[in-house]
Structures are given as structure tokens and as C-alpha cells.
Write a protein that holds these residues in place. Sequence first.
Motif, mmCIF file in Angstrom:
data_model
loop_
_atom_site.group_PDB
_atom_site.id
_atom_site.type_symbol
_atom_site.label_atom_id
_atom_site.label_comp_id
_atom_site.label_asym_id
_atom_site.label_seq_id
_atom_site.Cartn_x
_atom_site.Cartn_y
_atom_site.Cartn_z
ATOM 1 N N UNK A 152 41.919 36.573 43.454
ATOM 2 C CA UNK A 152 41.724 38.335 42.711
ATOM 3 C C UNK A 152 41.958 39.237 44.650
ATOM 4 N N UNK A 153 42.832 39.719 44.490
ATOM 5 C CA UNK A 153 42.407 40.204 46.405
ATOM 6 C C UNK A 153 41.895 41.779 45.899
ATOM 7 N N UNK A 154 41.175 42.062 47.370
ATOM 8 C CA UNK A 154 40.961 43.778 47.255
ATOM 9 C C UNK A 154 41.984 44.426 46.602
ATOM 10 N N UNK A 155 42.771 44.553 46.755
ATOM 11 C CA UNK A 155 44.098 45.371 46.562
ATOM 12 C C UNK A 155 44.326 45.368 45.277
ATOM 13 N N UNK A 156 44.627 45.968 43.999
ATOM 14 C CA UNK A 156 45.070 46.298 42.960
ATOM 15 C C UNK A 156 44.195 45.746 41.815
ATOM 16 N N UNK A 157 43.080 45.399 42.720
ATOM 17 C CA UNK A 157 42.028 44.962 41.590
ATOM 18 C C UNK A 157 41.083 46.083 41.297
ATOM 19 N N UNK A 158 40.593 47.197 41.351
ATOM 20 C CA UNK A 158 40.020 48.158 41.099
ATOM 21 C C UNK A 158 40.642 49.471 40.212
ATOM 22 N N UNK A 159 41.860 49.040 39.771
ATOM 23 C CA UNK A 159 42.418 50.229 38.919
ATOM 24 C C UNK A 159 41.766 50.534 37.698
ATOM 25 N N UNK A 160 42.147 51.139 37.033
ATOM 26 C CA UNK A 160 41.272 51.713 35.800
ATOM 27 C C UNK A 160 41.769 50.169 34.803
ATOM 28 N N UNK A 161 42.785 49.446 34.861
ATOM 29 C CA UNK A 161 43.050 48.605 34.130
ATOM 30 C C UNK A 161 42.492 47.107 34.321
ATOM 31 N N UNK A 162 42.746 47.170 35.618
ATOM 32 C CA UNK A 162 41.605 46.114 36.405
ATOM 33 C C UNK A 162 40.306 45.718 36.255
ATOM 34 N N UNK A 163 40.205 46.956 36.143
ATOM 35 C CA UNK A 163 38.213 47.675 35.382
ATOM 36 C C UNK A 163 37.935 46.995 34.419
ATOM 37 N N UNK A 164 38.720 47.314 33.864
ATOM 38 C CA UNK A 164 38.637 46.848 32.769
ATOM 39 C C UNK A 164 38.836 45.301 32.066
ATOM 40 N N UNK A 165 39.888 45.305 32.355
ATOM 41 C CA UNK A 165 39.761 43.164 32.151
ATOM 42 C C UNK A 165 39.253 42.810 33.357
ATOM 43 N N UNK A 166 38.053 43.658 33.703
ATOM 44 C CA UNK A 166 37.249 42.647 34.630
ATOM 45 C C UNK A 166 37.259 41.505 35.623
ATOM 46 N N UNK A 167 38.561 42.268 36.571
ATOM 47 C CA UNK A 167 39.360 41.531 37.390
ATOM 48 C C UNK A 167 38.561 41.373 38.613
ATOM 49 N N UNK A 168 37.257 41.559 39.068
ATOM 50 C CA UNK A 168 36.443 41.092 40.301
ATOM 51 C C UNK A 168 35.903 40.453 39.598
ATOM 52 N N UNK A 169 35.223 40.833 38.575
ATOM 53 C CA UNK A 169 33.782 39.950 37.720
ATOM 54 C C UNK A 169 34.670 38.860 37.657
ATOM 55 N N UNK A 170 35.506 38.533 37.468
ATOM 56 C CA UNK A 170 36.482 36.917 37.266
ATOM 57 C C UNK A 170 36.673 36.134 38.772
ATOM 58 N N UNK A 171 36.392 36.705 39.323
ATOM 59 C CA UNK A 171 36.286 35.775 41.196
ATOM 60 C C UNK A 171 35.004 35.585 41.200
ATOM 61 N N UNK A 172 33.982 36.411 40.712
ATOM 62 C CA UNK A 172 32.679 35.938 41.190
ATOM 63 C C UNK A 172 31.229 35.635 39.925
ATOM 64 N N UNK A 173 32.503 35.666 38.548
ATOM 65 C CA UNK A 173 31.285 35.710 37.713
ATOM 66 C C UNK A 173 31.889 34.287 36.972
ATOM 67 N N UNK A 174 31.401 33.746 35.964
ATOM 68 C CA UNK A 174 31.766 32.397 34.835
ATOM 69 C C UNK A 174 31.701 33.493 33.716
ATOM 70 N N UNK A 175 32.755 33.636 32.637
ATOM 71 C CA UNK A 175 33.434 34.178 31.448
ATOM 72 C C UNK A 175 33.647 33.533 30.720
ATOM 73 N N UNK A 176 32.716 33.893 29.068
ATOM 74 C CA UNK A 176 33.755 33.576 28.136
ATOM 75 C C UNK A 176 33.541 34.728 27.203
#
Length: 318
Positions: A152-176
Motif C-alpha cells: 500500500x503506497x502513500x499515493x492514492x491511499x488517502x482518498x475518502x474511499x481509501x480512508x473508509x476502507x482503512x487502506x493505510x491501516x492494512x499496512x500496519x495493523x492486522x484486522x479481522x
Amino acid sequence: LSSRGVYKFPVERKSMAMYDDHQASSYDLEHASWSNLPEDDFILHDDLHYTIGEFIWTGFDYLGEPTPYYSHWPSHSSLFGAVDLAGIPKDRFYLYRSHWNREVETLHILPHWNWNGREGEVTPIFVYTNHPTAELFINGKSQGVRTKDLSIPVEGSYSEEAQQSLERQKRYRLMWMDTKYEPGIVKVVAYDAEGNVAATKEMRTAGKPHRLVLEADRTEITADGKDLSFITISVVDRQGNPCPNVNELVRFSVKGAGSYRAAANGDPASLDLFHLPHMHLFNGKLVAIVESSRQPGILTFEAKAKGLRKASIDIRTR
């Protein structure tokens, strides 16, 4: 923004979220309108060569600035800290540690697993760890394997859609995100980069609260009339499992070579006074402070609460 031991459903990213209990969710997905989430800084620091570090506001909660409850009494403490007003780490503390301190193993599970009335309802489980992969089990049944998505990159991971789908969190947390609550045992098995078991941890649904437990940061202090020992008070069931939903009033007494100084429970809306020898637990914990006298000896601290077995601890002063 977060309150220790408080979890809100559904689990989603929110800005300036407000609730009737004046708390913030410790799923660590809520922030002020002018701030962000930890991963928003992690990814910038990791991927942009011109960044030299990170700064969080704040390490500890503090009196004042109860964002977002600016004018909502009795809110009177901030919710920014990775550590609460009593000095007890919140879940977010372990997220920071898992990323910042690779030399100390971190394997932290949230939320707690005492959800009477939520049986069968979706109750997401997050794991903060410095290991790349983990498998989650509920009562022995695998809930699947999760691996941190380093693509998951910096670019494109902070759009409204990416924020709501927790894109950046998937890089640093493990989520079920789709686990359902059932009382019992939650177990996490973490794996290293080679696929070897690196660590395991279990969390159990607690039974009826049974007794108080005392743990001092120091059991020996200086007899100078000003040295302090910080005593964490918690509640466990008969088997020793932590009880995360207890908010009973605890009364303190001190005998011998010292005196009671103050207490705090980390609740940003609590009206209990710090200097009086009693305080309510907040989600099963609080911290009391004792002070030495100028005479060497033994300071005995005792804690009592209705319906719970009392506890005491000795602090030596030299």
C-alpha cells in the motif's frame, strides 16, 4: 482520539465523533478534524525520504482541551494521549510500540472479550504486533490469517474511499473485520517473515468479578518524605482473568511509613477528586499513589470495594 477500554460499533473511521458517554473508541479510528490516525504519519515517515521523524499530540492525556467535547460537561480531560490520565497505556500505545520499537516484542489484542448481549454480532478484532503475520482463533476455530500489506503506497491511499476502507491501516495493523462475538477464548499466533511461530497470546472472557489485584511500580522507595510509588488496582475473576467492565468505587487506606497522595482512573468525564482516598474504577482499572514518610519502615496500602475481595500490598521505605 481514544478512551482506554471503550469500543464503539460499528467500527469505522470517524472525525470528531461524539457519544452520550463522552468517550472515544479505542479501536483507534477516530481523530480530530485537524488531525489524523497513526498510520497516516507512519506511511509518510516510511516512504518519503525527506521526513525525519514523527510527533504525536500527546503521549499522555492531560486536564483541559476535551476534544471534541469542548462544551459538554463533565468532559474535562483530553483524549489525545497514547497513555491515559492515570498513566495506564491505551490500546494505541501498543500500535505505536509495534512500529517504533522493533526490539521489544509487541502482540496486543483488542477489544476485550466480555460482550454480554453481543452474542452473534460482528465484533472486529485488531492485533498490534511487530510481526508481519498472524492467525486468529476464537474457541479453537481459525478466523483466518492476516499479513501486513506493505504494497500500500502513500499515493492514492488517502482518498475518502481509501480512508473508509482503512487502506493505510492494512499496512500496519492486522484486522479481522467480520468476526462475531461468542464468549470464550481468543487466541493469536504470530509468525515471523520466514513463517515460523514467533509468539502466541490468549484472551479469555472473564467470569464474575471476584477480587482486587494490586501492582506497584516500585515496592521499595526512599524514606525522604516525598518519594512515590504508583499502585495499579485492577479486578479479576476467580481464575485470575481481567474483568474489563467493572466500575465500582474503591476505597483506600495507608498504614505505617507513608501516606496516601492521590489517585486517577483515566476517565475523561470522571468527577472523582484526585486527592480523596476513594475513586471509581474505569473499565476495571485505576492508579493510586502513596508517598513515603521520613521514617524508614513498611508502608501498607489496602484497597476495598463492595462485592470484591480486598487486597493489600507492602512498600518498604529506606
